[in-house]
Write a protein that holds these residues in place. Structure first.
Motif, mmCIF file in Angstrom:
data_model
loop_
_atom_site.group_PDB
_atom_site.id
_atom_site.type_symbol
_atom_site.label_atom_id
_atom_site.label_comp_id
_atom_site.label_asym_id
_atom_site.label_seq_id
_atom_site.Cartn_x
_atom_site.Cartn_y
_atom_site.Cartn_z
ATOM 1 N N GLU A 59 0.569 -1.147 0.085
ATOM 2 C CA GLU A 59 0.029 0.105 0.054
ATOM 3 C C GLU A 59 0.790 1.121 0.138
ATOM 4 O O GLU A 59 0.643 2.465 -0.713
ATOM 5 N N GLN A 60 1.675 1.292 1.047
ATOM 6 C CA GLN A 60 2.719 2.360 1.013
ATOM 7 C C GLN A 60 3.400 2.860 -0.271
ATOM 8 O O GLN A 60 3.843 3.937 -0.510
ATOM 9 N N VAL A 61 3.932 1.517 -0.909
ATOM 10 C CA VAL A 61 4.661 1.850 -2.285
ATOM 11 C C VAL A 61 3.853 2.431 -3.328
ATOM 12 O O VAL A 61 4.306 3.240 -4.007
ATOM 13 N N LEU A 62 2.524 1.996 -3.465
ATOM 14 C CA LEU A 62 1.610 2.103 -4.599
ATOM 15 C C LEU A 62 0.828 3.413 -4.230
ATOM 16 O O LEU A 62 0.235 4.054 -5.140
ATOM 17 N N LEU A 63 0.446 3.863 -3.018
ATOM 18 C CA LEU A 63 -0.186 4.955 -2.969
ATOM 19 C C LEU A 63 -0.071 6.024 -3.356
ATOM 20 O O LEU A 63 -1.014 6.885 -4.012
ATOM 21 N N PRO A 64 1.078 6.604 -3.377
ATOM 22 C CA PRO A 64 1.576 7.733 -4.026
ATOM 23 C C PRO A 64 1.237 7.862 -5.528
ATOM 24 O O PRO A 64 0.289 8.982 -5.859
ATOM 25 N N ALA A 65 1.230 6.823 -6.450
ATOM 26 C CA ALA A 65 0.758 6.824 -7.783
ATOM 27 C C ALA A 65 -0.691 6.569 -7.752
ATOM 28 O O ALA A 65 -1.131 7.449 -8.823
ATOM 29 N N LYS A 66 -1.244 5.807 -6.873
ATOM 30 C CA LYS A 66 -2.641 5.643 -6.970
ATOM 31 C C LYS A 66 -3.361 6.999 -6.566
ATOM 32 O O LYS A 66 -4.455 7.550 -7.334
ATOM 33 N N ARG A 67 -2.767 7.828 -5.635
ATOM 34 C CA ARG A 67 -3.310 9.207 -5.369
ATOM 35 C C ARG A 67 -3.387 9.981 -6.586
ATOM 36 O O ARG A 67 -4.324 10.829 -7.126
ATOM 37 N N LEU A 68 -2.184 10.111 -7.332
ATOM 38 C CA LEU A 68 -2.106 11.168 -8.468
ATOM 39 C C LEU A 68 -3.089 10.426 -9.592
ATOM 40 O O LEU A 68 -3.598 11.393 -10.109
ATOM 41 N N GLU A 69 -3.214 9.262 -9.766
ATOM 42 C CA GLU A 69 -4.118 8.958 -10.740
ATOM 43 C C GLU A 69 -5.537 9.172 -10.475
ATOM 44 O O GLU A 69 -6.342 9.457 -11.268
ATOM 45 N N LYS A 70 -5.855 9.059 -9.067
ATOM 46 C CA LYS A 70 -7.328 9.337 -8.722
ATOM 47 C C LYS A 70 -7.777 10.657 -8.665
ATOM 48 O O LYS A 70 -8.730 11.169 -9.288
ATOM 49 N N ILE A 71 -6.650 11.614 -8.574
ATOM 50 C CA ILE A 71 -6.987 13.048 -8.693
ATOM 51 C C ILE A 71 -6.987 13.633 -10.045
ATOM 52 O O ILE A 71 -8.027 14.201 -10.516
ATOM 53 N N ALA A 72 -6.198 12.897 -11.076
ATOM 54 C CA ALA A 72 -6.397 13.377 -12.296
ATOM 55 C C ALA A 72 -7.858 12.792 -12.832
ATOM 56 O O ALA A 72 -8.500 13.620 -13.471
ATOM 57 N N GLU A 73 -8.341 11.733 -12.461
ATOM 58 C CA GLU A 73 -9.561 10.939 -12.800
ATOM 59 C C GLU A 73 -10.773 12.222 -12.340
ATOM 60 O O GLU A 73 -11.706 12.448 -12.920
ATOM 61 N N LEU A 74 -10.499 12.696 -10.970
ATOM 62 C CA LEU A 74 -11.335 13.425 -10.477
ATOM 63 C C LEU A 74 -11.600 14.768 -11.168
ATOM 64 O O LEU A 74 -12.549 15.421 -11.423
ATOM 65 N N GLU A 75 -10.361 15.236 -11.404
ATOM 66 C CA GLU A 75 -10.366 16.527 -12.159
ATOM 67 C C GLU A 75 -10.953 16.400 -13.559
ATOM 68 O O GLU A 75 -11.630 17.421 -13.863
ATOM 69 N N ALA A 76 -10.746 15.312 -14.315
ATOM 70 C CA ALA A 76 -11.265 15.218 -15.518
ATOM 71 C C ALA A 76 -12.936 14.975 -15.306
ATOM 72 O O ALA A 76 -13.612 15.785 -16.237
ATOM 73 N N ALA A 77 -13.327 14.220 -14.433
ATOM 74 C CA ALA A 77 -15.033 14.395 -14.356
ATOM 75 C C ALA A 77 -15.272 15.510 -13.646
ATOM 76 O O ALA A 77 -16.715 15.921 -14.203
ATOM 77 N N CYS A 78 -14.562 16.497 -12.920
ATOM 78 C CA CYS A 78 -15.158 17.692 -12.584
ATOM 79 C C CYS A 78 -15.537 18.521 -13.759
ATOM 80 O O CYS A 78 -16.324 19.087 -13.828
ATOM 81 N N GLN A 79 -14.436 18.711 -14.609
ATOM 82 C CA GLN A 79 -14.494 19.360 -15.883
ATOM 83 C C GLN A 79 -15.485 19.097 -16.462
ATOM 84 O O GLN A 79 -16.481 19.739 -17.375
ATOM 85 N N ALA A 80 -15.747 17.587 -16.900
ATOM 86 C CA ALA A 80 -16.768 17.226 -17.758
ATOM 87 C C ALA A 80 -18.215 17.634 -17.124
ATOM 88 O O ALA A 80 -19.057 17.835 -17.910
#
Length: 175
Positions: A59-80
């Motif tokens: 979890e600790q190894v993967l979480l930073p990349a997972k967070r960045l991916e989720k934030i990009a997903e949320l930003e795209a959904a927000c704009q749409a």
């Protein structure tokens, strides 16, 4: 080299990575097993009941990349969401960039002629006063502010999440 692993006096290496250059391959014993042992843990993953699950190390190894991916997903959904059609005053109107630009242009003079109209998403014209158009513009603007606030809260939730599963639960749905 591709997907192959190489173990020699230089260490263990694969496509784009190496592990300890001082490994003596003669120090390793590779056991052959018919299946993965129950409860096996390695590299941040555990094998239990025939299922691989991520553990705290993973979890600790993967979480930073997972967070960045989720934030990009949320930003795209927000704009749409912000640029999607909007229902206001009993009609559904376009709220994309072109419709917003035209609405802003129409509102700049401070008034519209008495027989002014605005098309809904089907293209049907609706007689609109200047105040009606302002109200439509305000509804679009308010939705944008609400979306920005929701995005900020979701980013905070992503930052606070301590597991990949918690991050996965954060979605834009329902906004």
């Amino acid at each position: 080299m591709g997907n192959d692993l190489v173990l020699d006096e230089a260490g263990l290496r694969g496509a784009g990575w190496t592990f300890r250059s001082n490994i003596d391959p003669n120090d390793f014993v590779l056991d052959e097993v018919a299946e993965i042992p129950e409860g096996f843990t390695g590299g941040g993953w555990a094998y239990t009941d025939g299922v691989w699950t991520i553990n705290a190390v993973g979890e600790q190894v993967l979480l930073p990349a997972k967070r960045l991916e989720k934030i990009a997903e949320l930003e795209a959904a927000c704009q749409a969401y912000q640029y999607s059609n909007i229902t206001h005053a009993g009609q559904t109107w376009r709220a994309d960039k072109d419709a917003r630009a035209l609405l802003a242009e129409v509102l700049v003079p401070g008034s519209v002629r008495p027989n002014a109209f605005w098309p809904d998403i089907s293209g049907a014209d609706h007689t609109m006063t200047y105040e009606d158009l302002q109200t439509l513009g305000r509804a679009i603007s308010d939705r944008g502010y609400d979306a920005a606030e929701a995005l900020k809260a979701k980013k905070t939730a992503v930052a606070a999440a301590t597991t990949a599963a918690e991050i996965d639960l954060i979605t834009w749905e329902g906004e």
